[in-house]
Design a protein around this motif. Structure first.
Motif, mmCIF file in Angstrom:
data_model
loop_
_atom_site.group_PDB
_atom_site.id
_atom_site.type_symbol
_atom_site.label_atom_id
_atom_site.label_comp_id
_atom_site.label_asym_id
_atom_site.label_seq_id
_atom_site.Cartn_x
_atom_site.Cartn_y
_atom_site.Cartn_z
ATOM 1 N N ALA A 1 0.887 -1.253 0.008
ATOM 2 C CA ALA A 1 0.049 0.102 0.033
ATOM 3 C C ALA A 1 0.907 1.189 0.009
ATOM 4 O O ALA A 1 0.545 2.329 -0.841
ATOM 5 C CB ALA A 1 -0.931 0.047 1.155
ATOM 6 N N THR A 2 1.868 1.229 0.676
ATOM 7 C CA THR A 2 2.784 2.426 1.121
ATOM 8 C C THR A 2 3.531 2.575 -0.413
ATOM 9 O O THR A 2 3.600 3.839 -0.939
ATOM 10 C CB THR A 2 4.013 2.069 1.888
ATOM 11 O OG1 THR A 2 3.122 1.914 3.209
ATOM 12 C CG2 THR A 2 4.858 3.497 1.873
ATOM 13 N N LEU A 3 4.027 1.335 -1.107
ATOM 14 C CA LEU A 3 4.595 1.582 -2.433
ATOM 15 C C LEU A 3 3.509 2.059 -3.441
ATOM 16 O O LEU A 3 3.973 2.968 -4.285
ATOM 17 C CB LEU A 3 5.451 0.237 -2.968
ATOM 18 C CG LEU A 3 6.525 -0.131 -2.018
ATOM 19 C CD1 LEU A 3 6.977 -1.304 -2.274
ATOM 20 C CD2 LEU A 3 7.724 0.922 -1.963
ATOM 21 N N PHE B 1 -5.267 2.250 -2.813
ATOM 22 C CA PHE B 1 -3.981 2.341 -1.938
ATOM 23 C C PHE B 1 -4.335 2.745 -0.527
ATOM 24 O O PHE B 1 -3.766 2.108 0.516
ATOM 25 C CB PHE B 1 -2.940 2.727 -2.836
ATOM 26 C CG PHE B 1 -2.498 1.770 -3.762
ATOM 27 C CD1 PHE B 1 -2.151 0.338 -3.530
ATOM 28 C CD2 PHE B 1 -2.280 2.209 -5.006
ATOM 29 C CE1 PHE B 1 -1.580 -0.378 -4.483
ATOM 30 C CE2 PHE B 1 -1.838 1.294 -6.269
ATOM 31 C CZ PHE B 1 -1.610 0.032 -6.006
ATOM 32 N N LEU B 2 -4.976 3.919 -0.508
ATOM 33 C CA LEU B 2 -4.890 4.525 0.901
ATOM 34 C C LEU B 2 -5.965 3.775 1.924
ATOM 35 O O LEU B 2 -5.636 3.685 3.092
ATOM 36 C CB LEU B 2 -5.420 6.200 0.549
ATOM 37 C CG LEU B 2 -5.859 6.859 1.816
ATOM 38 C CD1 LEU B 2 -4.516 6.995 2.609
ATOM 39 C CD2 LEU B 2 -6.600 8.141 1.589
ATOM 40 N N ILE B 3 -7.103 3.217 1.225
ATOM 41 C CA ILE B 3 -7.783 2.393 1.957
ATOM 42 C C ILE B 3 -7.154 1.241 2.570
ATOM 43 O O ILE B 3 -7.388 0.873 3.822
ATOM 44 C CB ILE B 3 -9.127 2.058 1.197
ATOM 45 C CG1 ILE B 3 -10.142 3.452 1.019
ATOM 46 C CG2 ILE B 3 -9.989 0.768 1.821
ATOM 47 C CD1 ILE B 3 -11.011 2.751 -0.128
ATOM 48 N N LEU B 4 -6.530 0.586 1.647
ATOM 49 C CA LEU B 4 -5.503 -0.572 2.215
ATOM 50 C C LEU B 4 -4.633 0.030 3.163
ATOM 51 O O LEU B 4 -4.401 -0.846 4.261
ATOM 52 C CB LEU B 4 -4.857 -1.274 1.113
ATOM 53 C CG LEU B 4 -3.838 -2.289 1.004
ATOM 54 C CD1 LEU B 4 -4.739 -3.525 1.607
ATOM 55 C CD2 LEU B 4 -3.221 -2.643 -0.201
ATOM 56 N N PHE B 5 -3.596 1.179 3.017
ATOM 57 C CA PHE B 5 -2.904 1.431 3.847
ATOM 58 C C PHE B 5 -3.510 1.751 5.171
ATOM 59 O O PHE B 5 -3.010 1.313 6.063
ATOM 60 C CB PHE B 5 -2.300 2.738 3.338
ATOM 61 C CG PHE B 5 -1.237 3.292 4.396
ATOM 62 C CD1 PHE B 5 -0.059 3.072 4.324
ATOM 63 C CD2 PHE B 5 -1.572 4.322 5.246
ATOM 64 C CE1 PHE B 5 0.921 3.589 5.367
ATOM 65 C CE2 PHE B 5 -0.769 4.974 6.136
ATOM 66 C CZ PHE B 5 0.539 4.532 6.053
ATOM 67 N N LEU B 6 -4.765 2.419 5.278
ATOM 68 C CA LEU B 6 -5.380 2.789 6.494
ATOM 69 C C LEU B 6 -5.906 1.533 7.234
ATOM 70 O O LEU B 6 -5.931 1.362 8.554
ATOM 71 C CB LEU B 6 -6.617 3.698 6.360
ATOM 72 C CG LEU B 6 -6.172 5.234 5.859
ATOM 73 C CD1 LEU B 6 -7.073 6.106 5.409
ATOM 74 C CD2 LEU B 6 -5.086 5.622 7.035
ATOM 75 N N GLY B 7 -6.309 0.672 6.286
ATOM 76 C CA GLY B 7 -7.051 -0.703 6.683
ATOM 77 C C GLY B 7 -5.752 -1.581 7.513
ATOM 78 O O GLY B 7 -6.197 -2.086 8.524
ATOM 79 N N MET B 8 -4.728 -1.643 7.041
ATOM 80 C CA MET B 8 -3.567 -2.436 7.650
ATOM 81 C C MET B 8 -3.059 -1.800 8.970
ATOM 82 O O MET B 8 -2.545 -2.438 9.824
ATOM 83 C CB MET B 8 -2.552 -2.525 6.516
ATOM 84 C CG MET B 8 -2.720 -3.334 5.330
ATOM 85 S SD MET B 8 -3.368 -4.960 5.737
ATOM 86 C CE MET B 8 -5.197 -4.941 5.549
ATOM 87 N N ILE B 9 -2.997 -0.278 8.872
ATOM 88 C CA ILE B 9 -2.614 0.216 9.934
ATOM 89 C C ILE B 9 -3.605 -0.096 11.272
ATOM 90 O O ILE B 9 -3.216 -0.036 12.428
ATOM 91 C CB ILE B 9 -2.488 1.983 9.792
ATOM 92 C CG1 ILE B 9 -1.420 2.166 8.836
ATOM 93 C CG2 ILE B 9 -2.348 2.540 11.124
ATOM 94 C CD1 ILE B 9 0.008 1.824 9.471
ATOM 95 N N GLY B 10 -4.900 0.180 10.939
ATOM 96 C CA GLY B 10 -5.983 -0.142 11.897
ATOM 97 C C GLY B 10 -5.862 -1.759 12.446
ATOM 98 O O GLY B 10 -6.073 -1.906 13.670
ATOM 99 N N LEU B 11 -5.526 -2.503 11.728
ATOM 100 C CA LEU B 11 -5.360 -4.030 11.986
ATOM 101 C C LEU B 11 -4.108 -4.088 12.972
ATOM 102 O O LEU B 11 -4.288 -4.875 14.118
ATOM 103 C CB LEU B 11 -5.311 -4.914 10.940
ATOM 104 C CG LEU B 11 -6.461 -5.401 10.203
ATOM 105 C CD1 LEU B 11 -6.208 -6.174 9.104
ATOM 106 C CD2 LEU B 11 -7.745 -6.030 10.977
#
Length: 230
Positions: A9-11, A33-43
């Motif tokens: 997501a970051t890349l 990618f932003l949704i994926l990034f925020l979702g992984m941070i939330g997990l």
């Protein structure tokens, strides 16, 4: 898996924001990618702070204890030492589980609770109950691989069980006891006081058995010694 997805997501965000300037799919890619990034941070936050996907497991081990004082005189009762903390309400117990230990081991102070109980057994024991965090299933384990949370210690409980013939003493009291054990006059005074108190108890209960009398002598001896240390 979460770490890998976070890296992707970051890349992906960097690629979409910096390298796709003017591309018609740029906004959609940035959003995805932003949704994926925020979702992984939330997990990761849920796993780290709230132990999402994890359960507590308990492991219990029991060891026999020997006196905390190495090479003590045979006439000296077995002792479990402790070091008072703060105002004295908290104690760090110092224990040995075998005679080959030259120094007693201290109970850790982080994520630990300790308690002392009396047992009718002749053997002093230490039971350590370790509580750990483990992932609920293989999927959760794979999801949070490389997070370092698997088998993390949540808490340890130390339960000391001492026979009535043992003493639990502070390090200062133990030094006082060592001096008493080296003074024949004080030992004689203790012996006379124990004999006097036991004789009074036997007089009140003439039918006391030999085993009861032996237990009474041990209990009275410990009580007299404790009184000397006050």
């Amino acid at each position: 898996m979460v770490i890998i997805a976070l890296i992707i997501a970051t890349l992906g965000l960097f690629w979409a924001v910096v390298l796709l300037n003017g591309h018609q799919l740029r906004r959609w890619l940035i959003g995805g990618f932003l949704i994926l990034f925020l979702g992984m941070i939330g997990l990761l936050i849920a796993n780290d702070n709230f132990q999402y996907g994890m359960v507590k497991t308990h492991q219990r081990t029991t060891s026999t204890l020997v006196s905390s004082i190495p090479n003590q005189p045979a006439s000296m009762p077995n002792v479990l030492l402790y070091q008072p903390l703060g105002n004295g309400t908290e104690k760090v117990y110092l224990y040995r589980t075998n005679t080959s230990q030259t120094k007693p081991q201290a109970v850790p102070t982080k994520h630990v609770s300790s308690k002392l109980k009396t047992t009718t057994s002749d053997q002093a024991t230490l039971t350590v109950t370790t509580t750990r965090w483990q992932y609920r299933n293989d999927w959760q384990h794979a999801l949070f691989a490389f997070s370092g949370e698997q088998n993390r210690v949540s808490h340890r409980d130390y339960t000391f069980r001492l026979p009535q013939t043992w003493l639990s003493l502070s390090t200062t009291e133990a030094k006082q006891l060592a001096k008493i054990m080296k003074a024949p006059a004080q030992q004689q005074a203790i012996k006379e006081k124990v004999t006097e108190q036991v004789a009074q108890a036997v007089k009140q209960d003439p039918k006391m058995s030999a085993s009861q009398r032996s237990a009474l002598i041990q209990k009275t001896t410990i009580a007299v010694i404790k009184a000397q240390l006050k």
